[in-house]
Structure formats: structure tokens, C-alpha cells
Design an enzyme around this catalytic site. Structure first.
Site, PDB file in Angstrom:
ATOM      1  N   CYS A  69      13.090  39.442  45.970  1.00  0.00           N
ATOM      2  CA  CYS A  69      12.399  40.431  46.701  1.00  0.00           C
ATOM      3  C   CYS A  69      12.870  42.054  47.146  1.00  0.00           C
ATOM      4  CB  CYS A  69      11.971  40.163  48.037  1.00  0.00           C
ATOM      5  SG  CYS A  69      10.982  40.973  49.033  1.00  0.00           S
ATOM      6  N   CYS A 179       9.247  45.897  42.422  1.00  0.00           N
ATOM      7  CA  CYS A 179       8.761  44.724  42.348  1.00  0.00           C
ATOM      8  C   CYS A 179       8.479  43.790  42.568  1.00  0.00           C
ATOM      9  CB  CYS A 179       7.251  45.653  43.398  1.00  0.00           C
ATOM     10  SG  CYS A 179       6.759  44.689  44.129  1.00  0.00           S
TER      11      CYS A 179
HETATM   12  N1  DGL Z   1       7.850  41.049  46.144  1.00  0.00           N
HETATM   13  C1  DGL Z   1       8.494  41.934  46.976  1.00  0.00           C
HETATM   14  C2  DGL Z   1       9.616  43.328  46.590  1.00  0.00           C
HETATM   15  O1  DGL Z   1      10.061  42.682  45.494  1.00  0.00           O
HETATM   16  C3  DGL Z   1       7.748  42.614  48.506  1.00  0.00           C
HETATM   17  C4  DGL Z   1       6.644  43.272  48.534  1.00  0.00           C
HETATM   18  C5  DGL Z   1       5.919  43.142  50.009  1.00  0.00           C
HETATM   19  O2  DGL Z   1       6.088  42.395  50.342  1.00  0.00           O
HETATM   20  O3  DGL Z   1       6.024  44.406  50.408  1.00  0.00           O
HETATM   21  O4  DGL Z   1      10.033  44.141  47.046  1.00  0.00           O
END
Ligand code: DGL
Length: 244
Positions: A69, A179
């Protein structure tokens, strides 16, 4: 065992690269869906969640944790490395390769608000951007649609167009997926951006980094399995996207 976590299903885009590279390893995936999205949240809250998830992985016997993440990496990875001895692999904002390979001198980055504010992103940008123009867009609504398992269609196209049209109009030849939810939308992003644009997903590089850190530890009980966990009761979309 390798622990892999994200605010939701997005980390599966990293998990699938890990499995591709190290199919014999055992994985524990944790989706923090009860608190998704992380993007607009206070970094202190994300640090608390990162510690709770790390404690969960340690109880499971994990020997490496992949923070799959970008937002959690931005908010929490330094804290995690300071307070735990287990190795962590975080997400690298892939703006460096995009900037170095850009011919047009314009690069687009799609990420969450939290990632754009992170020190790691800002220092990488300051170090490598040079004369290249970097156009940043928060992928408003994209995490939420991926969490619902909606990966294509008019609604998704409209959200993506709103983000990438200003990049394309400015002449971007690379779009960085900052993301881990966004690689699930990569086919649509590529279709809308057209063949002249390279869409950059850092997940394969992160998986290679995890392999390097894991080293050559041989344990006989490996099964090549994944256990899926979530802070939310409903894991149907998680299982559905894991099987793609
Ligand atoms: N998948 C996440 C990232 O890589 C987080 C997305 C979120 O929860 O806002 O930032």
C-alpha cells in the site's frame, strides 16, 4: 511466511507478483477493509493500523512483511522499521523510471492524497524530476470502485478520464500507478491513454525486492498457500479479485 497487507484489495496486485515470483512461499494477506480508504486519513491513524496488522502477522509467524500500500508506506514504514525487527518491504513510487524513460518530458502520476504528501514521494520527485513536468492527480473514486469489484464500464471510464485527460493533454508519455488498487484498472487506463503511453506498475519491482530480502531460507514445510484475512466481515470481492 510472508505477510502482505493493504487498506483493502489493492495489495493483491502486489501479492500476485509475489506469487508469480515465489510460488512455493506461504502468504498471509490482510485487507484492512473496515478502514478503507486510507488515502484521506490522518497518518497517525495509518501508523496505528500498521502496528496492529504487524502484530497480527507476527502472531502468525511471518518472517517478512510487504506493505502493499503506497499510502501506508508513506505514513508508516519508517515507524515500523524503527519499532520492529522483522524486515519490511514498502511500495516505491515508480516516478524515477518514468522520468528517466520519458521522451516527451511529461509524466503523470496517479496516487492517493496521502501518498502525494509523503516524504518518500516528495524526496524522489525532488531528486529525479529535473526538467520533466510531473502532473499529479488523486484518483478520486477509483479505490472505492475497485473495492466493489467494478473494474470496467462507463462509471470507471469517467473517473479515469477525469484523472488522465489533463495528463494526456499536457503530452504525458508515462502514467505511474502510485496506488496498489490501480493496476486492477490498468487495462482501462491503457485503453483510454492509447498505445503511445506507458503505464508503470511498480508491483513487479517490489516483488523482486521482497525476494532479495527473503534470501535463500529453505524450510521444508512450505505449501505455496495463501490465507486471506480482513478487518471486514465480507471478503467476497477479495477472494474474487485474488482468483483473477
Ligand atoms: N492501495 C492503497 C495505496 O496503494 C490505498 C488506497 C486507499 O486506501 O486509499 O495507496
Amino acid at each position: 511466511m510472508i505477510g502482505v497487507y493493504d487498506s483493502g484489495v489493492g495489495g493483491l496486485s502486489v501479492w500476485r507478483e509475489l506469487v508469480r515470483l515465489m510460488p512455493d512461499e506461504d502468504y498471509v494477506y490482510f485487507s484492512d477493509a473496515a478502514y478503507c480508504p486510507y488515502g484521506p486519513k490522518d497518518p497517525a491513524f495509518i501508523v496505528d493500523r500498521a502496528c496492529a496488522v504487524t502484530d497480527f502477522f507476527l502472531e502468525k509467524g511471518c518472517e517478512l512483511i510487504v506493505v502493499a500500500c503506497n499510502t501506508a508506506t508513506a505514513a508508516a514504514i519508517s515507524h515500523l522499521r524503527e519499532h520492529y525487527t522483522i524486515p519490511f518491504v514498502g511500495m516505491e513510487p515508480a516516478i524515477k523510471p518514468a522520468i528517466l524513460n520519458s521522451h516527451s518530458g511529461v509524466v503523470g502520476v496517479l496516487a492517493t492524497a496521502g501518498t502525494f504528501k509523503g516524504e518518500l514521494y516528495l524526496s524522489t520527485l525532488a531528486r529525479f524530476s529535473g526538467d520533466v513536468k510531473v502532473i499529479e492527480r488523486v484518483g478520486e473514486g477509483l479505490v472505492e470502485t475497485v473495492e466493489k469489484g467494478i473494474l470496467d464500464g462507463p462509471e470507471v471510464e469517467a473517473l479515469i478520464r477525469r484523472c488522465i485527460d489533463p495528463m494526456l493533454e499536457a503530452g504525458a508519455d508515462h502514467i505511474v500507478l502510485g496506488c496498489t488498487h490501480y493496476p486492477f484498472l490498468q487495462p482501462v487506463i491503457e485503453r483510454l491513454a492509447g498505445p503511445a503511453v506507458t503505464v508503470v506498475n511498480p508491483a513487479p519491482a517490489v516483488a523482486r525486492q521482497a525476494k532479495r530480502l527473503l534470501g535463500k531460507k529453505e524450510t521444508s514445510q512450505k505449501k505455496g498457500s495463501t490465507e486471506f484475512n480482513s478487518s471486514s466481515k465480507d471478503i467476497s470481492i477479495l477472494l474474487q479479485l485474488a482468483s483473477l
